[in-house]
Design a protein around this motif. Sequence first.
Motif, PDB file in Angstrom:
ATOM      1  N   UNK A 187       0.849  -1.191   0.000  1.00 21.14           N
ATOM      2  CA  UNK A 187       0.000   0.000   0.000  1.00 21.14           C
ATOM      3  C   UNK A 187       0.885   1.241   0.000  1.00 21.14           C
ATOM      4  N   UNK A 188       0.384   2.299  -0.647  1.00 19.16           N
ATOM      5  CA  UNK A 188       1.123   3.556  -0.637  1.00 19.16           C
ATOM      6  C   UNK A 188       1.334   3.984   0.800  1.00 19.16           C
ATOM      7  N   UNK A 189       2.573   4.389   1.188  1.00 19.48           N
ATOM      8  CA  UNK A 189       2.858   4.697   2.595  1.00 19.48           C
ATOM      9  C   UNK A 189       2.167   5.981   3.039  1.00 19.48           C
ATOM     10  N   UNK A 190       1.924   6.092   4.325  1.00 15.44           N
ATOM     11  CA  UNK A 190       1.394   7.353   4.862  1.00 15.44           C
ATOM     12  C   UNK A 190       2.496   8.419   4.888  1.00 15.44           C
ATOM     13  N   UNK A 191       2.160   9.586   5.372  1.00 15.66           N
ATOM     14  CA  UNK A 191       3.123  10.681   5.427  1.00 15.66           C
ATOM     15  C   UNK A 191       4.265  10.310   6.373  1.00 15.66           C
ATOM     16  N   UNK A 192       5.502  10.379   5.864  1.00 15.60           N
ATOM     17  CA  UNK A 192       6.693  10.027   6.663  1.00 15.60           C
ATOM     18  C   UNK A 192       7.838  10.941   6.281  1.00 15.60           C
ATOM     19  N   UNK A 193       8.908  10.823   7.072  1.00 18.38           N
ATOM     20  CA  UNK A 193      10.130  11.525   6.677  1.00 18.38           C
ATOM     21  C   UNK A 193      10.951  10.625   5.755  1.00 18.38           C
ATOM     22  N   UNK A 194      12.101  11.130   5.352  1.00 18.76           N
ATOM     23  CA  UNK A 194      12.927  10.427   4.373  1.00 18.76           C
ATOM     24  C   UNK A 194      13.352   9.058   4.884  1.00 18.76           C
ATOM     25  N   UNK A 195      13.852   8.974   6.059  1.00 20.25           N
ATOM     26  CA  UNK A 195      14.285   7.685   6.621  1.00 20.25           C
ATOM     27  C   UNK A 195      13.108   6.751   6.826  1.00 20.25           C
ATOM     28  N   UNK A 196      11.954   7.326   7.167  1.00 20.73           N
ATOM     29  CA  UNK A 196      10.776   6.503   7.368  1.00 20.73           C
ATOM     30  C   UNK A 196      10.332   5.807   6.096  1.00 20.73           C
ATOM     31  N   UNK A 197      10.477   6.500   4.968  1.00 21.56           N
ATOM     32  CA  UNK A 197      10.128   5.862   3.700  1.00 21.56           C
ATOM     33  C   UNK A 197      11.053   4.679   3.408  1.00 21.56           C
ATOM     34  N   UNK A 198      12.344   4.862   3.694  1.00 20.36           N
ATOM     35  CA  UNK A 198      13.297   3.759   3.456  1.00 20.36           C
ATOM     36  C   UNK A 198      12.948   2.570   4.343  1.00 20.36           C
ATOM     37  N   UNK A 199      12.615   2.857   5.574  1.00 24.23           N
ATOM     38  CA  UNK A 199      12.257   1.770   6.492  1.00 24.23           C
ATOM     39  C   UNK A 199      10.957   1.096   6.049  1.00 24.23           C
ATOM     40  N   UNK A 200      10.021   1.876   5.565  1.00 24.75           N
ATOM     41  CA  UNK A 200       8.738   1.327   5.104  1.00 24.75           C
ATOM     42  C   UNK A 200       8.970   0.384   3.914  1.00 24.75           C
ATOM     43  N   UNK A 201       9.872   0.772   3.035  1.00 23.25           N
ATOM     44  CA  UNK A 201      10.172  -0.084   1.865  1.00 23.25           C
ATOM     45  C   UNK A 201      10.721  -1.432   2.326  1.00 23.25           C
ATOM     46  N   UNK A 202      11.696  -1.366   3.227  1.00 24.61           N
ATOM     47  CA  UNK A 202      12.311  -2.614   3.679  1.00 24.61           C
ATOM     48  C   UNK A 202      11.317  -3.497   4.432  1.00 24.61           C
ATOM     49  N   UNK A 203      10.371  -2.873   5.109  1.00 23.64           N
ATOM     50  CA  UNK A 203       9.454  -3.637   5.954  1.00 23.64           C
ATOM     51  C   UNK A 203       8.262  -4.177   5.172  1.00 23.64           C
ATOM     52  N   UNK A 204       7.749  -3.412   4.222  1.00 22.03           N
ATOM     53  CA  UNK A 204       6.475  -3.766   3.616  1.00 22.03           C
ATOM     54  C   UNK A 204       6.554  -4.196   2.153  1.00 22.03           C
ATOM     55  N   UNK A 205       7.617  -3.869   1.482  1.00 24.69           N
ATOM     56  CA  UNK A 205       7.667  -4.228   0.057  1.00 24.69           C
ATOM     57  C   UNK A 205       7.767  -5.733  -0.103  1.00 24.69           C
ATOM     58  N   UNK A 206       6.873  -6.352  -0.862  1.00 23.80           N
ATOM     59  CA  UNK A 206       6.925  -7.816  -1.043  1.00 23.80           C
ATOM     60  C   UNK A 206       8.227  -8.235  -1.745  1.00 23.80           C
ATOM     61  N   UNK A 207       8.535  -9.520  -1.647  1.00 28.14           N
ATOM     62  CA  UNK A 207       9.738 -10.015  -2.340  1.00 28.14           C
ATOM     63  C   UNK A 207       9.650  -9.756  -3.845  1.00 28.14           C
ATOM     64  N   UNK A 208      10.818  -9.731  -4.415  1.00 30.29           N
ATOM     65  CA  UNK A 208      10.905  -9.443  -5.858  1.00 30.29           C
ATOM     66  C   UNK A 208      10.130 -10.489  -6.664  1.00 30.29           C
ATOM     67  N   UNK A 209       9.230  -9.999  -7.517  1.00 29.49           N
ATOM     68  CA  UNK A 209       8.486 -10.882  -8.420  1.00 29.49           C
ATOM     69  C   UNK A 209       7.883 -10.017  -9.519  1.00 29.49           C
ATOM     70  N   UNK A 210       7.487 -10.614 -10.636  1.00 25.86           N
ATOM     71  CA  UNK A 210       6.886  -9.824 -11.723  1.00 25.86           C
ATOM     72  C   UNK A 210       5.592  -9.128 -11.319  1.00 25.86           C
ATOM     73  N   UNK A 211       4.918  -9.680 -10.291  1.00 23.38           N
ATOM     74  CA  UNK A 211       3.650  -9.061  -9.891  1.00 23.38           C
ATOM     75  C   UNK A 211       3.842  -7.651  -9.371  1.00 23.38           C
ATOM     76  N   UNK A 212       5.043  -7.290  -8.906  1.00 24.04           N
ATOM     77  CA  UNK A 212       5.309  -5.930  -8.457  1.00 24.04           C
ATOM     78  C   UNK A 212       5.125  -4.926  -9.596  1.00 24.04           C
ATOM     79  N   UNK A 213       5.268  -5.414 -10.829  1.00 29.72           N
ATOM     80  CA  UNK A 213       5.168  -4.530 -11.988  1.00 29.72           C
ATOM     81  C   UNK A 213       3.870  -4.756 -12.752  1.00 29.72           C
ATOM     82  N   UNK A 214       2.953  -5.570 -12.175  1.00 34.18           N
ATOM     83  CA  UNK A 214       1.707  -5.862 -12.845  1.00 34.18           C
ATOM     84  C   UNK A 214       1.794  -7.009 -13.817  1.00 34.18           C
TER      85      UNK A 214
END
Length: 1552
Positions: A1217-1244
């Motif tokens: 899901x698109x992240x809520x309002x965060x600072x720069x470091x928070x976005x990096x942490x959100x990516x590491x925590x919530x982004x699913x593993x690499x797969x073609x579905x990430x690109x549709x």
Amino acid sequence: MPLNNGHKCYSLLVVCLSPVGSELRLRARRFPALIQCTTIDWFHPWTSEALQSVSYRFIQEIDDIEPAVQESISLFMAYVHTSVNQASEKYHCDEKRHNYTTPKSFLQQITLYRNLLQKSRAQLQHKMKRLDSGLQKLQSTAAQVEDLKAKLADQESDLTFKNENIEALITKIGLQTERVSSKKEAADIEAQKVSLIQAEVSVKQKDCEQDLAKAEPLLTAATAALNTLNKVNLTELKAFPNPPPAVINVAAAVMVLLAPRGRVPKDRSWKAARAFMGKVDDFLQALVSYDKEHIHESCLHVVKQYYLKKPDFQPDLVRTKSTAAAGLCAWTINIVRYYEIYCEVIPKRHALSHANTELETATTKLSAIQKKLADLDANLQDLTDQFEKATSEKISCQQDVTCTNQTIELANRLVRGLESEKERWAQTLIQYEKQQKTLCGDVALTSAFVSYMGYFTRKYRAELLNEKWIPFLDSQKVSVPLADGLDPILMLTDDATVAAWHNQGLPNDRMSTENAAILTTSERWPLMVDPQQQGIKWIRSQQSSKLKVVQQGQKGFLDVIEEALGRGETVLIENVLEKVDPVLQPLLGKNTIKRGRYIQIGGKECEYNSNFHLILHTKLANPHFPPELQAQTTLIDFTVTPAGLEEQLLGQVVSRERPDLEDLKMALTRQQNHFKIELKRLEDDLLSHLSTACGNFLGDISLVEQLEITKTTAAHIQDKVVEARENETKINEAREIYRPAAERASLLFFIINDLVKINPIYQFSLKSFISVFSEAMDHAECKEDVSSRVAALTEAITYSVFLYTSQGLYERDKLTFLSHTAFQIQLKKNLIDAKEFDFLLRFPVEGSKISPVPFLSSHTWGAIKTISSMEEFNGLDRDIENSPKGWRKIVESSCPENERLPQDWKNKSFIQKLIIMRALRPDRVMCTLRNFVEDCMGAKYAETVRLEFDKLYESSSPSTPVFFILSPGVNPIKDVEKLGLTLGLSTELGNLHNVSLGQGQEDVAERVLRNASKLGHWVILQNVHLVARWLPALEALLESEAVDSHPGYRVFITGEPAPSPEQHVIPRGVLENAIKITNEPPTGMNPSLHAALNNFSQETLDMCAREQEFNSMLFSLCFFHACVTERRRFGPQGWNHKYPFNTGDLTISANVLFNYLESNTKFMQVPWEDLCYLFGEIMYGGHIINYWDRRLCKAYLREFMHPKMFEGELYLCPGFMAPPFMDHNGYHAYIDEHLPPESPSLYGLHPNAELDCLTLTSDNLLKTLLELQPQDSSRGEGAVSNMEDKVKSIIEDLLDKLPEQYNTTAMLVKATDRSPYISVCLQECERMNLLLAEIKKSLDELELGLKGELTISTRMETLQLALFTDAVPDSWARLSYASTKTLAGWFSDIKRSCRELDSWTQDFVLPGVVWLSGLFNPQSFLTAILQSIARKNQWPLDKMTLTADVTKKTKDDFGHPPREGAYIHGLFMEGARWDTQSGVIAEAVLRDLTPPMPVIYVRASPAEEQELKNAYECPVYRTKHRGSTYVWTFYLRSKQPPAKWILAGVALLLSV
């Protein structure tokens, strides 16, 4: 040239241009007058007959060669030229190296043959003469010893005799003195008597002489009379029938005088006279030899009484009657008178004779007394001399005896000492005599070797020599005499010379020795292709200070050449490029003027010394020298060979591990070479002394002693040679322990040297490799056991080379490099079967195989059937059919490479498992290869290792720059600047210079480099690929400035690789000497998203007044950027074209976003449409050139730029899901925590997209591995089939299966109704005819070329390579439709298309179901549907469209076409599947990449009636490459929104 024609003078201009390369084409385009205003005379290669004729013309002039052999040699020379042409074509095909032959090359071969034969004959004669002379001297020595012994016995006997005689001399002298006194008195008395007798004899002699003087005139007159007689007048006289009486009287008188024994004939008539005269010659001879001093009395009486008294017996009177009779008359008269006077003188002569007798007696007596007296005096004097010299004679005799004894002793020693030489020389002389008989053939082979072999590798040299040339010589009708096992090197040089070369630094391998022999023998200037600089190192060592080294373009280089020309020195022009300065052309061609005394260079006449020698050298690994340069020079390939490099590296390993052993080895090698040289010199001295010795040379003691010293020295050296060989054998045995390390290193060098075939930027020098090699040995793990130490060395070398090479490779090429390395190591160890390896790489697949099991596609089953035909895989297809459960598990496993194969197949080798895996799961081949690498080489090789830049910097030096291979979105200069700051270098301090090349910055760069090399600064040269013309100057500048530079001086270079090898511009020298480092952007959504976000900082997030909206939209924009960039790795399914999206697009888009939000602060609205348009059509869309890609870009933006993001309801991808309002470091942490593993579905995309991508990547990897393999080399017992044989088999098979062409003329007559469908059918037949004609023509030409009946052209070479690699030739593909299949699959499609056309053209009725994939122009068929229905219903064509209704049936369910439109089949869906039951697009089934579509009913309808709701606008493409293969657009029913299928890249394909 001026032509004088009568009174007018014309000028004729001849322009000679080479057809090689593209220059002629470019010049013809730039200067059309070259074609339009000239008469083109294209000189074709000489035919074999012409070559034979020319060579025979010159060979006839050579003496001592039989005419029949001359003809055979001329045929051989022609064959050599043509066989080299064929080998050159194969060489180019296999190795991509250009070797040309020209008529000048052929003429040079003839010239070399003539000169080499003359030289060899002279040398052989000289050697034979010396040996023969030496043998004769040795043979005569034994006989001389026996003579000397006899001489010694005589000398000793003589000495004894002289001693005995000395005592008797004194007594003899006293007695002799008394005898002399008495004899002297008797001599005085006798002298007085002789004096009186002499006076009396003198008086009598004077009286006789006076009387004889009176008779002399008469004798003269008689002789004169006889002289008047001859055969003619006597014959005339004899012919008188009845002569006058006077003539008869003369004849009668002559008869009387000539009467034998005084018997006067009674019948003296004319008849008797004629009979008496008989033969005129005998008669005349009787007159001449008449004894005028003894005339018989009876004859004299008759003549005087009866004839002389007659008055008419006078010559003058008789002459009136007959000249001959007159002569006889005069002769008769004078003879008679002479005899009368002679009779008066006889008493006086008797008295004189008696007196003379008395005088003689007295004189004799006196002489005897005087002689006796003289003898006594002489004897007395002799006795006196003998007495005086007796002592000296005795001493001299004693000295002779002593000298003879010494000579005998020396001779015996010499004979015994030279006994072995005598036998060896005799054998050598026999060999020389045999060689003399075979010399003409030996030299023919050798001259061909020197003329043509220089640029070929060892394999081609051996093949030409042993498999072509020698068999050809033996097969001649009149065979050319040839020595058994002839070695051309031994014809050109000898062991001593080769040993000297090795001492001077020539590598000790066969190839290098051959090269050196060719270089020193060739009459053309040698041109050394020497990328590893080994040849030039030897030349410099050999010539030392006598060598003049220059480079083209160097200041004053012509002056150096001019000076060397006059002095007869050697000049080396190094680093020659593919084009040589035209000013050197007269020198290269040896175009001398003024009787060979001058050469014109640069318009100046330079004196030419015949001792001048020119050597050209290039560092280019694979230069393409034009034919005219190759004709003027002898190309010699000094490229290091595996065997030669292995020996060098073995020496370094042993030198590092056992320096004592290597020092001893080197000393022994130098000693052995010295011994060879010294033995040759001593034997030459020995033969020289023997051959020049004159007469009885044993008497020359100094000469004999010199010969003995020479022999003793030679024997001593020979003993040392034997001892050294024994020691060398022991040393070699000890050194062999370390060979595995050297063997591995040599293999690794040639592996990394082959990487240039992948990308021209991957170039590595031997110098850098040896540096890595040495460093690896320093860091190798220490082991006490030698075998363990060697294993540790081997592993350390392998891993160091892996790290060194990998740092300069793109990620996509690293596994290729590792796999290539692992396979080559296994092949070297014979651990994998070469045939199986070749099958894995080529992987031919049978087409049109229906799979009997549901989990395998027809393509996969075709692969299984092909594999099952191999012996090791026999029964695989049956096992899969009979036991599908275990195999299904493999096919459906997420990691099948880690699964065990079912049944006994689990025991198969890794290479066999790879083959099975490529058939069942080609998408997992890369993972299986990675496992293979781990299994063969170790796990650490499969790990991603990147060395820190500061560690890489430690390997750099002033002569070793760092080269950054650029990738989009990466800036490697930051690392340099960061390291520079830690070391005190920066642009602010002025000791780090950053030059961005382009727009005239070359002069700035040169100035900076020169200053930096002196001051120790750092220089950064960015984007060197933009200044292609300046790069050769940069190469030379880097090399020159590195010499004697400041130790802190460093150069850092950045450049991009060229899109294709043809566009590569960066010089080899720059790349080879540099440490290459690749810098690639991170791959995968996670690193890409982090990298995109890192382009901004917290300050960027805080700068907008609408902070929350800006941050959320900026994150979505970063996600969009990561999607569009990472989607590129999915190939055409991701994007139709590769677009250069970069961080600039992202940062500019962020600025636009900021500006738009700032400008709409009052209304607090987000201009979604405006932003999507700007991003999708301008910022990112500015790169996009394809409609479907633009649609995809806008679909992404519509998904990501949505108001839901502010409500926390927007999913950027499934599970994220698109992240809520965060600072720069928070976005990096959100990516590491919530982004699913690499797969073609990430690109549709569907997961199949990755499978397809992985399959394509695996295929490309294995295809690259195939290209890295030798095209036609044998690999042990499992040798791959010969390229030519395989291609011949393919040609035969294709021609046999090739369909017949269509008779379009008959078809036109038959097709009376030219409906749109019939027009399409006829067009397809015409297109098919063009293709079939081209296939047949090109295959026939290639077949003739392979048989040797046609010259192989470049076009035929390309066709041959395509057939060999199972690829569709370009010439066929241009006439066919686009296809990604192999040649076998493509040809099956062509045959199927022909069958479809055969059915269609029988009655021109539209087939029930049209195979759309088999049409050349499917667009025309679909257009024909529009035209047909438009005509039928009279609808406007431009307002109609096609509708595609997907049926639920297959092709076999239809028997006839529809009333309107057409049924089509042969389409496949990629990215999704067609749900036949629901009649809509549905999610694809995993691993079913391109499921076939049912039959589609295509018909035309008015555009306004088309139903677009719940429909997906689906593009139709020819192949998976999409892009330019676009065919049509079909609207397909869908329950999902179109955006889903757009992002999934769903499309229909006509061919898979």
